[in-house]
Design an enzyme around this catalytic site. Structure first.
Site, PDB file in Angstrom:
ATOM      1  N   GLU A  60     -87.557 -29.656   8.918  1.00  0.00           N
ATOM      2  CA  GLU A  60     -88.731 -29.325   9.727  1.00  0.00           C
ATOM      3  C   GLU A  60     -89.739 -28.473   8.968  1.00  0.00           C
ATOM      4  O   GLU A  60     -90.948 -28.655   9.118  1.00  0.00           O
ATOM      5  CB  GLU A  60     -88.291 -28.622  11.016  1.00  0.00           C
ATOM      6  CG  GLU A  60     -87.707 -29.545  12.069  1.00  0.00           C
ATOM      7  CD  GLU A  60     -86.271 -29.957  11.773  1.00  0.00           C
ATOM      8  OE1 GLU A  60     -85.792 -30.933  12.379  1.00  0.00           O
ATOM      9  OE2 GLU A  60     -85.626 -29.299  10.920  1.00  0.00           O
ATOM     10  N   HIS A 130     -80.916 -28.466  22.822  1.00  0.00           N
ATOM     11  CA  HIS A 130     -81.827 -29.568  23.135  1.00  0.00           C
ATOM     12  C   HIS A 130     -82.539 -29.362  24.470  1.00  0.00           C
ATOM     13  O   HIS A 130     -82.927 -30.324  25.127  1.00  0.00           O
ATOM     14  CB  HIS A 130     -81.073 -30.901  23.186  1.00  0.00           C
ATOM     15  CG  HIS A 130     -80.399 -31.273  21.907  1.00  0.00           C
ATOM     16  ND1 HIS A 130     -79.178 -30.764  21.546  1.00  0.00           N
ATOM     17  CD2 HIS A 130     -80.779 -32.086  20.896  1.00  0.00           C
ATOM     18  CE1 HIS A 130     -78.818 -31.263  20.364  1.00  0.00           C
ATOM     19  NE2 HIS A 130     -79.781 -32.060  19.949  1.00  0.00           N
TER      20      HIS A 130
END
Length: 325
Positions: A60, A130
């Site tokens: 990322e 998540h």
């Protein structure tokens, strides 16, 4: 008009932007032929080619460093962070580079043409890695716009506006609503202004405020409250940074009460900033303390997701507390 779910609306906005701007690029983890983990970018690589829609390594920080470089030299960079929970490795690039690029150069160079897409929030039994809603971390950083759609129509219009913004945007997509939110959406291009809240429902007794998927919780709670004779005004903030203080203040001056709800934990959440500002702006008009209905101050629990969520029942309880104060 066409019936679209939120994923289809987002895909449509991306396709239109890429047709209009040959420099636009979509990239991230598995966004190419696979279409991303939620299939939001399905078909884009076939239409625009592998040079403009491509996979990245699972890094990322690298995705956002690369995005900053692309945007700085004129590309409309549209990176996807697979889950908002995964954005933290890229935190340094976003808050120390993306957000400060224009300021540090006196606008000699900037990364205004950068839109980071990322799905956020709970409701899909994703557990602690998540399900997070990290908007408060980024709202603390000047130089970023934070945008939250509540349905398919809003998603396409707000994303189109984000892609035309002169400032870097983090576009938070409520994954719980990706397929659940279905509505009439124009097939062509349209935009919804950033930084402007929307009054979803007019009311006189209390103001309810949220953004993204949480607006649905307000609507359900307001329906319950209406059976008690309570008239609720519902506002969708839509843009968390910059947020529309004027619209919210005018509503609270009218109703005298405010309930703010967010999915994120209570402590240090953006609801706290709203409560502090409205207390300052509307103190003499308030009939009761401002209520915050938020997630819990704990890692997002898998087995106890239902207890964690700031659902319509918790919002309804806050409405009753405020009215009966």
């Amino acid at each position: 008009m066409a019936k679209m779910n939120m994923l289809q609306a987002i895909n449509s906005a991306l396709a239109i932007a890429m047709e209009e701007n040959e420099n636009a690029c979509v990239f991230g983890e598995d966004v190419g032929a696979f279409g991303g983990v939620f299939r939001a970018t399905s078909g884009l690589q076939e239409k625009f080619g592998k040079d403009r829609v491509f996979n990245t390594p699972l890094v990322e920080q690298g995705i956002l460093g690369f995005a900053n470089g692309l945007a700085a030299q004129g590309t409309l960079a549209i990176p996807e962070i697979q889950f908002a929970d995964y954005i933290f490795p890229a935190f340094d690039q976003i808050v120390n580079e993306t957000a400060k690029f224009r300021f540090r150069s006196g606008n000699e160079f900037n990364v205004g043409n950068l839109v980071i897409r990322t799905p956020y929030g709970g409701g899909i039994h994703g557990g602690l890695y998540h399900s997070q809603s990290p908007e408060a971390y980024f709202a603390h950083t000047p130089g970023l716009k934070l945008v939250f759609p509540r349905n398919a129509y809003q998603a396409k219009g707000l994303l189109a506006a984000s892609l035309e913004s002169n400032d870097p945007v983090i576009f938070f997509e409520p994954k719980r609503l990706y397929r659940a939110s279905v509505g009439d959406v124009p097939e062509g291009k349209y935009t919804i202004p950033l930084g402007k809240a929307e009054i979803v429902q007019q009311g006189t007794d209390i103001t309810l405020l949220a953004w993204g998927a949480q607006v649905e919780m307000l609507e359900k709670a307001a329906e319950m409250a209406s059976k008690d004779g309570i008239s609720c005004e519902i506002i969708d903030l839509r843009t968390v940074a910059p947020w529309d203080v004027e619209t919210v203040s005018q509503s609270v001056i009218k109703t005298g009460r405010l309930v703010v709800s967010q999915e994120a934990p209570l402590t240090g959440g953006f609801a706290s900033e709203i409560a502090a500002t409205i207390q300052d702006e509307c103190f003499l008009h308030l009939e009761s303390p401002i209520e915050r209905v938020c997630g819990l101050d704990t890692p997002y629990p898998l087995a106890h997701e239902k207890e964690y969520m700031a659902d319509h029942l918790k919002v309804y309880e806050a409405i009753k507390r405020s009215i009966n104060y």
